[in-house]
Design a protein around this motif. Structure first.
Motif, PDB file in Angstrom:
ATOM      1  N   ASP A  70       3.215  -8.922   7.658  1.00  0.00           N
ATOM      2  CA  ASP A  70       3.123 -10.264   7.098  1.00  0.00           C
ATOM      3  C   ASP A  70       3.420 -10.302   5.606  1.00  0.00           C
ATOM      4  O   ASP A  70       3.159 -11.295   4.944  1.00  0.00           O
ATOM      5  N   ALA A  71       3.955  -9.208   5.086  1.00  0.00           N
ATOM      6  CA  ALA A  71       4.316  -9.145   3.670  1.00  0.00           C
ATOM      7  C   ALA A  71       5.606  -8.329   3.540  1.00  0.00           C
ATOM      8  O   ALA A  71       5.919  -7.524   4.428  1.00  0.00           O
ATOM      9  N   PRO A  72       6.343  -8.525   2.461  1.00  0.00           N
ATOM     10  CA  PRO A  72       7.586  -7.767   2.293  1.00  0.00           C
ATOM     11  C   PRO A  72       7.345  -6.264   2.252  1.00  0.00           C
ATOM     12  O   PRO A  72       6.326  -5.796   1.744  1.00  0.00           O
ATOM     13  N   LEU A  73       8.288  -5.506   2.815  1.00  0.00           N
ATOM     14  CA  LEU A  73       8.246  -4.043   2.781  1.00  0.00           C
ATOM     15  C   LEU A  73       9.324  -3.553   1.832  1.00  0.00           C
ATOM     16  O   LEU A  73      10.462  -4.012   1.882  1.00  0.00           O
ATOM     17  N   SER A  74       8.975  -2.599   0.977  1.00  0.00           N
ATOM     18  CA  SER A  74       9.931  -2.059   0.019  1.00  0.00           C
ATOM     19  C   SER A  74      10.924  -1.139   0.725  1.00  0.00           C
ATOM     20  O   SER A  74      10.661  -0.612   1.820  1.00  0.00           O
ATOM     21  N   LEU A  75      12.055  -0.931   0.080  1.00  0.00           N
ATOM     22  CA  LEU A  75      13.070  -0.015   0.607  1.00  0.00           C
ATOM     23  C   LEU A  75      12.475   1.378   0.763  1.00  0.00           C
ATOM     24  O   LEU A  75      12.741   2.072   1.747  1.00  0.00           O
ATOM     25  N   GLU A  76      11.640   1.780  -0.186  1.00  0.00           N
ATOM     26  CA  GLU A  76      11.016   3.102  -0.142  1.00  0.00           C
ATOM     27  C   GLU A  76      10.112   3.244   1.085  1.00  0.00           C
ATOM     28  O   GLU A  76      10.147   4.248   1.782  1.00  0.00           O
ATOM     29  N   THR A  77       9.304   2.210   1.347  1.00  0.00           N
ATOM     30  CA  THR A  77       8.414   2.251   2.513  1.00  0.00           C
ATOM     31  C   THR A  77       9.222   2.311   3.799  1.00  0.00           C
ATOM     32  O   THR A  77       8.926   3.124   4.690  1.00  0.00           O
TER      33      THR A  77
END
Length: 166
Positions: A15-22
């Protein structure tokens, strides 16, 4: 399984943005490969359906396309979550002047803002970011990822230019 399908599944359940790293860590691929798969997913979603891939708050998230907003609003009929004028004023001060103390906010507004600051802290739009090296060690406030999300910004660099003081 296609990498773009894996990314779609991951982005669908959060329900929240995920970083490229994650995303890179979870998928087990280098960031460059994940970024290519995100581009594939973005173009596939753009061609059909009601879902799109958006960059938001320094990460990626799935969202409905704007054309479907009236139907979603009708279904969910959310209570208004408007910010008061005072809250918008305090948020603007914090966003442009951060890190900033309560006293600096009060001086710029010309009124006591403690209640508004508490409300914005409770809503997660601002947070304590440290203490000022001054007598009394006043709390310094800054904006949060939730602030970026609320206003649809990827970073503070996307804030409009401040108007010239006149």
């Amino acid at each position: 399984m296609r990498p773009s399908d894996i990314l779609q599944a991951l982005l669908f359940v959060v329900d929240a943005p995920l970083s490229l790293e994650t995303l890179s860590e979870v998928v087990g691929e280098p960031p460059e490969a994940v970024e290519r798969a995100l581009q594939v997913l973005e173009s596939e979603l753009a061609e059909r359906g009601a879902i799109q891939l958006v960059r938001l708050a320094g990460g990626y998230q799935l969202a409905t396309k704007p054309d479907y907003a009236p139907y979603i609003t009708r279904l969910l009929n959310p209570p208004p979550k408007r910010l008061s004028r005072a809250a918008l004023e305090v948020l603007a001060i914090v966003a442009y002047e951060q890190p900033v103390t309560q006293a600096q906010i009060d001086a710029l507004r010309g009124v006591d803002s403690s209640h508004t600051v508490r409300q914005l802290l409770a809503r997660g739009l601002i947070e304590e970011v440290g203490r000022k090296d001054a007598p009394g060690k006043p709390i310094l406030y800054g904006t949060t990822q939730q602030f970026l999300h609320y206003f649809g910004l990827n970073s503070l660099d996307e804030l409009p230019e401040q108007p010239e003081a006149g």
